[in-house]
Design a protein around this motif. Structure first.
Motif, PDB file in Angstrom:
ATOM      1  N   LEU A 164       6.303  11.464 -33.324  1.00 42.47           N
ATOM      2  CA  LEU A 164       5.216  11.214 -34.273  1.00 42.47           C
ATOM      3  C   LEU A 164       5.465  11.918 -35.606  1.00 42.47           C
ATOM      4  CD1 LEU A 164       1.675  11.501 -32.678  1.00 42.47           C
ATOM      5  CD2 LEU A 164       2.534   9.738 -34.209  1.00 42.47           C
ATOM      6  N   TYR A 165       5.988  13.167 -35.531  1.00 44.53           N
ATOM      7  CA  TYR A 165       6.191  13.905 -36.769  1.00 44.53           C
ATOM      8  C   TYR A 165       7.220  13.192 -37.645  1.00 44.53           C
ATOM      9  CZ  TYR A 165       6.319  17.549 -40.173  1.00 44.53           C
ATOM     10  OH  TYR A 165       6.208  18.215 -41.359  1.00 44.53           O
ATOM     11  N   ALA A 166       8.297  12.702 -37.000  1.00 42.96           N
ATOM     12  CA  ALA A 166       9.341  11.987 -37.754  1.00 42.96           C
ATOM     13  C   ALA A 166       8.748  10.726 -38.395  1.00 42.96           C
ATOM     14  CB  ALA A 166      10.496  11.640 -36.826  1.00 42.96           C
ATOM     15  N   LEU A 167       7.859  10.075 -37.664  1.00 43.68           N
ATOM     16  CA  LEU A 167       7.231   8.851 -38.197  1.00 43.68           C
ATOM     17  C   LEU A 167       6.292   9.190 -39.363  1.00 43.68           C
ATOM     18  CD1 LEU A 167       6.813   5.745 -37.542  1.00 43.68           C
ATOM     19  CD2 LEU A 167       4.754   6.466 -36.319  1.00 43.68           C
ATOM     20  N   ARG A 168       5.490  10.252 -39.185  1.00 40.40           N
ATOM     21  CA  ARG A 168       4.547  10.639 -40.246  1.00 40.40           C
ATOM     22  C   ARG A 168       5.279  11.044 -41.518  1.00 40.40           C
ATOM     23  NH1 ARG A 168       2.031  15.401 -37.707  1.00 40.40           N
ATOM     24  NH2 ARG A 168       0.941  15.652 -39.673  1.00 40.40           N
ATOM     25  N   ASP A 169       6.429  11.686 -41.315  1.00 42.98           N
ATOM     26  CA  ASP A 169       7.208  12.160 -42.449  1.00 42.98           C
ATOM     27  C   ASP A 169       7.627  11.015 -43.372  1.00 42.98           C
ATOM     28  OD1 ASP A 169       8.251  14.396 -43.635  1.00 42.98           O
ATOM     29  OD2 ASP A 169      10.222  14.178 -42.703  1.00 42.98           O
ATOM     30  N   PRO A 178      -6.463  16.267 -38.626  1.00 41.07           N
ATOM     31  CA  PRO A 178      -6.361  16.061 -37.166  1.00 41.07           C
ATOM     32  C   PRO A 178      -4.911  15.895 -36.694  1.00 41.07           C
ATOM     33  CG  PRO A 178      -7.756  14.362 -38.178  1.00 41.07           C
ATOM     34  CD  PRO A 178      -7.348  15.284 -39.274  1.00 41.07           C
ATOM     35  N   LEU A 179      -4.099  15.207 -37.490  1.00 38.23           N
ATOM     36  CA  LEU A 179      -2.702  15.005 -37.067  1.00 38.23           C
ATOM     37  C   LEU A 179      -1.907  16.306 -37.160  1.00 38.23           C
ATOM     38  CD1 LEU A 179      -1.907  11.486 -38.639  1.00 38.23           C
ATOM     39  CD2 LEU A 179      -2.636  12.017 -36.310  1.00 38.23           C
ATOM     40  N   ILE A 180      -2.174  17.106 -38.199  1.00 38.62           N
ATOM     41  CA  ILE A 180      -1.492  18.403 -38.329  1.00 38.62           C
ATOM     42  C   ILE A 180      -1.888  19.305 -37.158  1.00 38.62           C
ATOM     43  CG2 ILE A 180      -1.389  20.546 -39.693  1.00 38.62           C
ATOM     44  CD1 ILE A 180      -1.766  18.824 -42.222  1.00 38.62           C
ATOM     45  N   CYS A 181      -3.204  19.342 -36.870  1.00 39.24           N
ATOM     46  CA  CYS A 181      -3.687  20.227 -35.794  1.00 39.24           C
ATOM     47  C   CYS A 181      -3.077  19.834 -34.459  1.00 39.24           C
ATOM     48  CB  CYS A 181      -5.209  20.145 -35.688  1.00 39.24           C
ATOM     49  SG  CYS A 181      -6.012  20.961 -37.044  1.00 39.24           S
ATOM     50  N   ALA A 182      -3.091  18.551 -34.157  1.00 35.16           N
ATOM     51  CA  ALA A 182      -2.554  18.108 -32.859  1.00 35.16           C
ATOM     52  C   ALA A 182      -1.063  18.412 -32.782  1.00 35.16           C
ATOM     53  CB  ALA A 182      -2.824  16.622 -32.666  1.00 35.16           C
ATOM     54  N   SER A 183      -0.371  18.262 -33.910  1.00 33.27           N
ATOM     55  CA  SER A 183       1.067  18.498 -33.942  1.00 33.27           C
ATOM     56  C   SER A 183       1.377  19.977 -33.690  1.00 33.27           C
ATOM     57  CB  SER A 183       1.598  18.048 -35.314  1.00 33.27           C
ATOM     58  OG  SER A 183       2.888  18.517 -35.542  1.00 33.27           O
ATOM     59  N   ILE A 184       0.721  20.848 -34.449  1.00 34.17           N
ATOM     60  CA  ILE A 184       0.983  22.290 -34.305  1.00 34.17           C
ATOM     61  C   ILE A 184       0.584  22.761 -32.909  1.00 34.17           C
ATOM     62  CG2 ILE A 184       0.178  24.583 -35.060  1.00 34.17           C
ATOM     63  CD1 ILE A 184      -0.051  23.460 -37.906  1.00 34.17           C
ATOM     64  N   MET A 185      -0.632  22.390 -32.502  1.00 33.55           N
ATOM     65  CA  MET A 185      -1.168  22.962 -31.257  1.00 33.55           C
ATOM     66  C   MET A 185      -0.494  22.383 -30.020  1.00 33.55           C
ATOM     67  SD  MET A 185      -3.109  25.335 -32.247  1.00 33.55           S
ATOM     68  CE  MET A 185      -4.188  25.845 -30.931  1.00 33.55           C
ATOM     69  N   SER A 186      -0.033  21.133 -30.074  1.00 30.19           N
ATOM     70  CA  SER A 186       0.607  20.578 -28.867  1.00 30.19           C
ATOM     71  C   SER A 186       1.864  21.371 -28.538  1.00 30.19           C
ATOM     72  CB  SER A 186       0.924  19.086 -29.045  1.00 30.19           C
ATOM     73  OG  SER A 186       1.824  18.894 -30.111  1.00 30.19           O
ATOM     74  N   LYS A 187       2.620  21.760 -29.569  1.00 31.49           N
ATOM     75  CA  LYS A 187       3.858  22.520 -29.314  1.00 31.49           C
ATOM     76  C   LYS A 187       3.523  23.912 -28.779  1.00 31.49           C
ATOM     77  CE  LYS A 187       5.064  21.451 -33.457  1.00 31.49           C
ATOM     78  NZ  LYS A 187       5.420  20.747 -34.669  1.00 31.49           N
ATOM     79  N   LYS A 188       2.519  24.541 -29.369  1.00 31.88           N
ATOM     80  CA  LYS A 188       2.189  25.907 -28.965  1.00 31.88           C
ATOM     81  C   LYS A 188       1.558  25.927 -27.574  1.00 31.88           C
ATOM     82  CE  LYS A 188       4.019  28.168 -32.004  1.00 31.88           C
ATOM     83  NZ  LYS A 188       4.969  29.246 -31.734  1.00 31.88           N
ATOM     84  N   ALA A 206       1.153  27.980 -50.513  1.00 34.39           N
ATOM     85  CA  ALA A 206       0.809  27.545 -49.148  1.00 34.39           C
ATOM     86  C   ALA A 206       0.551  26.048 -49.102  1.00 34.39           C
ATOM     87  CB  ALA A 206      -0.407  28.305 -48.652  1.00 34.39           C
ATOM     88  N   PHE A 207       0.658  25.542 -47.912  1.00 34.45           N
ATOM     89  CA  PHE A 207       0.344  24.162 -47.579  1.00 34.45           C
ATOM     90  C   PHE A 207      -1.109  23.835 -47.934  1.00 34.45           C
ATOM     91  CE2 PHE A 207       0.520  21.514 -43.416  1.00 34.45           C
ATOM     92  CZ  PHE A 207       1.125  20.469 -44.069  1.00 34.45           C
ATOM     93  N   MET A 208      -1.999  24.818 -47.704  1.00 30.63           N
ATOM     94  CA  MET A 208      -3.432  24.684 -47.995  1.00 30.63           C
ATOM     95  C   MET A 208      -3.763  25.664 -49.116  1.00 30.63           C
ATOM     96  SD  MET A 208      -4.982  22.563 -45.927  1.00 30.63           S
ATOM     97  CE  MET A 208      -4.122  21.442 -44.841  1.00 30.63           C
TER      98      MET A 208
HETATM   99  N1  URA Z   1       3.697  21.697 -38.942  1.00 29.87           N
HETATM  100  C1  URA Z   1       3.735  20.967 -37.806  1.00 29.87           C
HETATM  101  O1  URA Z   1       4.276  21.395 -36.792  1.00 29.87           O
HETATM  102  N2  URA Z   1       3.137  19.767 -37.817  1.00 29.87           N
HETATM  103  C2  URA Z   1       2.511  19.270 -38.882  1.00 29.87           C
HETATM  104  O2  URA Z   1       1.980  18.178 -38.793  1.00 29.87           O
HETATM  105  C3  URA Z   1       2.492  20.030 -40.069  1.00 29.87           C
HETATM  106  C4  URA Z   1       3.094  21.258 -40.073  1.00 29.87           C
END
Ligand code: URA
Length: 434
Positions: A164-169, A178-188, A206-208
């Motif tokens: 998904l990250y490669a596709l979003r990129d 929501p997509l950033i949160c799911a991406s970061i938190m799924s890995k952690k 920063a990003f934000m």
């Molecule tokens: N870092 C990530 O792991 N995912 C994102 O979507 C953005 C920053």
């Protein structure tokens, strides 16, 4: 279920049910749902957002798209830290051994740098021999023996996020909370943690950039972590200027070692102590005893944290002598001091500008395939609030190619703004979100 109907529902602003989200994530991971449909869904999410419940379901589905590690056999709390990324942020290198020396286990899965922000894996790889590519059984062995281990994402961990990250990129859908949160938190959360501390950066580098944006992201991340059973808190911290003095891979490893020896910059060591202490506080017994800060300080001052770092380097194939001999780290061939064009107080120091300059010297990647040069980077001689005389060094550039130095000379001078007014350095920790 029909994928086109689900895209249409999201496009029209309706919430998707958990079973529908699971169907989409499982289907995409297995290759049954094509990229073009997932791209359309991501764009619909980008515009329509997701409810907190949907974001939680999306994260859970992404966590379970691969293996969820089980470290319950390890002693102590299993904790990790995640930073949303910044310039000069080498805290992971310090915190993992520090928290392990204080008695918890730190199974850290980190990322590479892209653009102007650095990545933990690239920094670690500047240590001769160090490998970040351990199999999961080997990762477990290092954790059991040392108490901390640091690797890159494997195929088994949250494979849905990889795709998904490669596709979003490439479909302009990265910047969706929501997509950033799911991406970061799924890995952690696939690390099987008891606790997680998030370092959400805010400021020009920063990003934000604004405190409000960073707080919204932090609250969403914290709600997901707690909602999925991992005690999670976030600190919102400053990224207006780089953290510490070093920017660039081997230079940052050196500064991390100096910090573990209690020698180096105050802002960096204070933030590491704060984050480490929060990680240990996720163990309710420790926080009740109010002992976490004392444990962190003891792990640093006794030299145990430095010893852990050396043990982890050796266990991951690296040369542990680097902790005593910096000449074993990659060295740039040349250095140039950038002298101040005027006298006064440093009013601001643009973190993004320093990060970009370091990237242009070769320390970072312009694309995912770029090769990095571990030896190059920038050492800041002055930071916000410091007084500088005309002609005094503002920063020192470590480089290997003169053409690259020339390309950053002017822009590096422009990252410093100098004026007569006394200014206080920006507060490091701006807010805590739990
Ligand atoms: N870092 C990530 O792991 N995912 C994102 O979507 C953005 C920053």
């Amino acid at each position: 279920m029909n994928v086109a109907d689900l895209i249409l529902r999201k496009r029209d602003g309706f919430a998707l049910a958990e079973a529908e989200i699971v169907y989409l994530i499982d289907g995409y991971t297995a290759g049954r749902i094509p990229d073009y449909q997932m791209a359309a869904l991501c764009m619909a999410v980008y515009y329509r957002g997701m409810t907190a419940e949907e974001t939680l379901c999306l994260t859970r589905a992404m966590v379970h798209s691969g293996s969820v590690l089980d470290f319950s056999s390890l002693s102590g709390l299993k904790v990790d830290k995640h930073s949303t990324g910044g310039v000069g942020d080498k805290t992971s290198l310090i915190i993992a051994p520090l928290v392990a020396a204080a008695g918890s286990s730190v199974p850290m899965i980190s990322g590479r740098g892209l653009g102007f922000t650095g990545g933990t894996l690239d920094k670690l790889e500047s240590i001769p021999g160090f490998t970040v590519q351990l199999t999961l059984p080997r990762f477990r062995q290092v954790l059991e023996r040392v108490g901390c281990a640091m690797i890159g994402q494997t195929d088994e961990i949250a494979p849905a996020d990889r795709k998904l990250y490669a596709l979003r990129d490439v479909t302009a859908t990265v910047e969706s909370i929501p997509l950033i949160c799911a991406s970061i938190m799924s890995k952690k959360l696939a690390e099987g943690l008891d606790g997680l501390v998030l370092d959400v950066k805010t400021g020009a580098g920063a990003f934000m950039p604004t405190l409000e944006q960073a707080s919204d992201l932090a609250q969403s991340l914290v709600d997901i972590g707690n909602g999925l059973g991992t005690s999670t808190v976030a600190l919102i911290t400053d990224m207006n200027q780089p953290l510490g003095k070093a920017v660039g891979n081997a230079l940052e490893v050196r500064e991390a070692i100096q910090t573990l020896k209690g020698e180096e910059p105050q802002d960096l060591s204070l933030l590491c102590e704060e984050l480490s202490s929060r990680m240990l506080s996720l163990d309710s017994n420790a926080s009740a005893a109010g002992q976490t800060r004392a444990r962190v300080v003891e792990a640093l001052s006794s030299g145990k944290a430095l010893q852990k770092f050396a043990e982890m380097i050796a266990a991951q194939g690296g040369d542990p002598r680097v902790v005593d001999d910096f000449s074993l780290l990659p060295q740039a061939s040349y250095q140039e001091v950038m002298a101040s064009p005027s006298r006064g107080f440093i009013q601001s120091l643009n973190a993004k500008g320093v990060g970009r300059a370091s990237m242009s010297l070769g320390a970072g990647r312009e694309t995912v395939d770029s090769q990095i040069d571990p030896s190059v980077g920038i050492l800041l001689n002055k930071k916000i609030g410091d007084w500088v005389e005309k002609g005094e060094p503002l920063c020192t550039v470590f480089y290997n190619q003169t053409a690259k130095l020339q390309s950053v000379r002017q822009s590096l001078l422009e990252v410093f703004s100098i004026g007569p007014d006394r200014v206080e350095p920006p507060p490091l920790v701006k807010r805590m979100v739990e």
